[in-house]
Design a protein around this motif. Structure first.
Motif, PDB file in Angstrom:
ATOM      1  N   CYS A 288       4.267 -11.727   6.498  1.00 40.90           N
ATOM      2  CA  CYS A 288       3.630 -12.573   5.490  1.00 40.90           C
ATOM      3  C   CYS A 288       4.081 -14.016   5.702  1.00 40.90           C
ATOM      4  O   CYS A 288       5.285 -14.309   5.731  1.00 40.90           O
ATOM      5  N   VAL A 289       3.112 -14.934   5.835  1.00 44.30           N
ATOM      6  CA  VAL A 289       3.442 -16.343   6.095  1.00 44.30           C
ATOM      7  C   VAL A 289       3.944 -17.044   4.836  1.00 44.30           C
ATOM      8  O   VAL A 289       4.492 -18.149   4.910  1.00 44.30           O
ATOM      9  N   ARG A 290       3.762 -16.422   3.666  1.00 46.16           N
ATOM     10  CA  ARG A 290       4.192 -17.054   2.417  1.00 46.16           C
ATOM     11  C   ARG A 290       5.614 -16.680   2.039  1.00 46.16           C
ATOM     12  O   ARG A 290       6.427 -17.546   1.731  1.00 46.16           O
TER      13      ARG A 290
ATOM     14  N   ARG B  98       3.992  -6.789   5.451  1.00 43.11           N
ATOM     15  CA  ARG B  98       2.785  -6.208   4.893  1.00 43.11           C
ATOM     16  C   ARG B  98       2.712  -4.726   5.245  1.00 43.11           C
ATOM     17  O   ARG B  98       3.354  -4.253   6.186  1.00 43.11           O
ATOM     18  N   ARG B  99       1.891  -3.990   4.488  1.00 39.59           N
ATOM     19  CA  ARG B  99       1.642  -2.582   4.767  1.00 39.59           C
ATOM     20  C   ARG B  99       0.139  -2.326   4.814  1.00 39.59           C
ATOM     21  O   ARG B  99      -0.625  -2.985   4.111  1.00 39.59           O
ATOM     22  N   VAL B 100      -0.265  -1.380   5.622  1.00 38.30           N
ATOM     23  CA  VAL B 100      -1.670  -0.997   5.690  1.00 38.30           C
ATOM     24  C   VAL B 100      -1.970  -0.044   4.538  1.00 38.30           C
ATOM     25  O   VAL B 100      -1.357   1.028   4.424  1.00 38.30           O
ATOM     26  N   LEU B 101      -2.890  -0.430   3.675  1.00 37.14           N
ATOM     27  CA  LEU B 101      -3.285   0.417   2.554  1.00 37.14           C
ATOM     28  C   LEU B 101      -4.551   1.202   2.863  1.00 37.14           C
ATOM     29  O   LEU B 101      -4.726   2.322   2.384  1.00 37.14           O
ATOM     30  N   ALA B 102      -5.444   0.623   3.664  1.00 36.82           N
ATOM     31  CA  ALA B 102      -6.680   1.309   4.015  1.00 36.82           C
ATOM     32  C   ALA B 102      -7.312   0.586   5.196  1.00 36.82           C
ATOM     33  O   ALA B 102      -7.049  -0.603   5.433  1.00 36.82           O
ATOM     34  N   TYR B 103      -8.112   1.322   5.936  1.00 35.41           N
ATOM     35  CA  TYR B 103      -8.874   0.751   7.038  1.00 35.41           C
ATOM     36  C   TYR B 103     -10.344   0.659   6.625  1.00 35.41           C
ATOM     37  O   TYR B 103     -10.920   1.634   6.148  1.00 35.41           O
ATOM     38  N   VAL B 104     -10.921  -0.505   6.805  1.00 35.30           N
ATOM     39  CA  VAL B 104     -12.338  -0.698   6.506  1.00 35.30           C
ATOM     40  C   VAL B 104     -13.061  -0.883   7.833  1.00 35.30           C
ATOM     41  O   VAL B 104     -12.833  -1.869   8.538  1.00 35.30           O
ATOM     42  N   ASN B 105     -13.907   0.080   8.186  1.00 37.68           N
ATOM     43  CA  ASN B 105     -14.596  -0.013   9.472  1.00 37.68           C
ATOM     44  C   ASN B 105     -16.113   0.092   9.354  1.00 37.68           C
ATOM     45  O   ASN B 105     -16.802   0.166  10.367  1.00 37.68           O
ATOM     46  N   LYS B 106     -16.629   0.080   8.134  1.00 39.64           N
ATOM     47  CA  LYS B 106     -18.070   0.082   7.928  1.00 39.64           C
ATOM     48  C   LYS B 106     -18.559  -1.351   7.770  1.00 39.64           C
ATOM     49  O   LYS B 106     -17.945  -2.157   7.059  1.00 39.64           O
TER      50      LYS B 106
END
Length: 232
Positions: free
Chosen positions: A185-187, A192-200
């Motif tokens: 995180c740059v702030r 960070r953690r992956v919560l979901a993948y959006v591929n549609k």
């Protein structure tokens, strides 16, 4: 005495023999079966359990059956032929060693066209091929933790174990190639953690529109020729 094979079928078998040999298979008749010949052995006219006939080719990998090939004369439409190879795959006699039952690797071929189904794939479907897979490839699919050795004959009929290299994630590839950590995180400097993948496409477009980001693809500049040398 076995009746001679019609010319179109015989021509297809010769082409299939050549294609299998080109991929590294040792092609043999059932009467001359020799599993120590190599990692992959393709056996012609392999007798199956009662009611299942004979497989045109049975494929041995490391001493155990792994697949079948249904041969058809050139010009035959291969759509629907997989029913026959599926019948062969489920007809392995109980005394014959096999990696998986029913056999997972199904080929249908005319010697010119070939289609393939990998039943180890959770979403298995028929695929067109330009050539047969190498025995080493099928061996890796059967056991991802083993990588067959390049030298033959095998020891005890099994490939030598060797750990496969772990596949890198896309984030790891970005970090290694561009020295950019997508999870930093740059702030706040946290992770960070992956919560979901959006591929549609629809979901990606909705998110970009909500963030006020462009949704159209980047327009590529027209190609140009190489700069000419000063003396041209």
């Amino acid at each position: 005495m076995r009746a001679p094979m019609p010319a179109p079928e015989a021509a297809a078998r010769r082409n299939i023999d050549a294609a299998l040999q080109s991929a590294g298979w040792h092609v043999q008749d059932f009467a001359e079966l020799n599993l120590s010949a190599g990692l992959g052995v393709a056996v012609r006219e392999f007798p199956l359990a009662r009611g299942h006939g004979k497989a045109d080719y049975a494929l041995y990998v490391a001493g155990k059956l792994a697949g079948v090939v249904e041969a058809k004369k050139e010009g035959t439409l291969l759509t629907g032929v997989e029913v026959e190879s599926e019948k062969y795959a489920s007809g392995v006699p109980s005394g014959i060693p096999a990696h998986v039952r029913p056999l997972p690797f199904l080929y249908e071929s005319t010697g010119v066209e070939t289609q393939f189904t990998n039943r180890l794939d959770p979403e298995s479907r028929r695929r067109r091929l330009f050539h047969f897979h190498k025995p080493e490839t099928l061996a890796e699919w059967l056991d991802p933790e083993q990588n067959p050795p390049p030298l033959l004959p095998l020891e005890n009929g099994k490939p030598a174990p060797r750990r496969r290299r772990r596949e890198e994630t896309f984030a790891e590839l970005l970090s290694r190639t561009f020295d950019f950590d997508v999870f930093a995180c740059v702030r706040c400097g946290g992770r960070r953690r992956v919560l979901a993948y959006v591929n549609k496409a629809g979901g990606v477009r909705t998110i970009l529109e909500h963030l006020g980001l462009p949704t159209a693809g980047v327009r590529l500049a027209p190609a140009r020729g190489p700069p000419q040398a000063a003396w041209c």
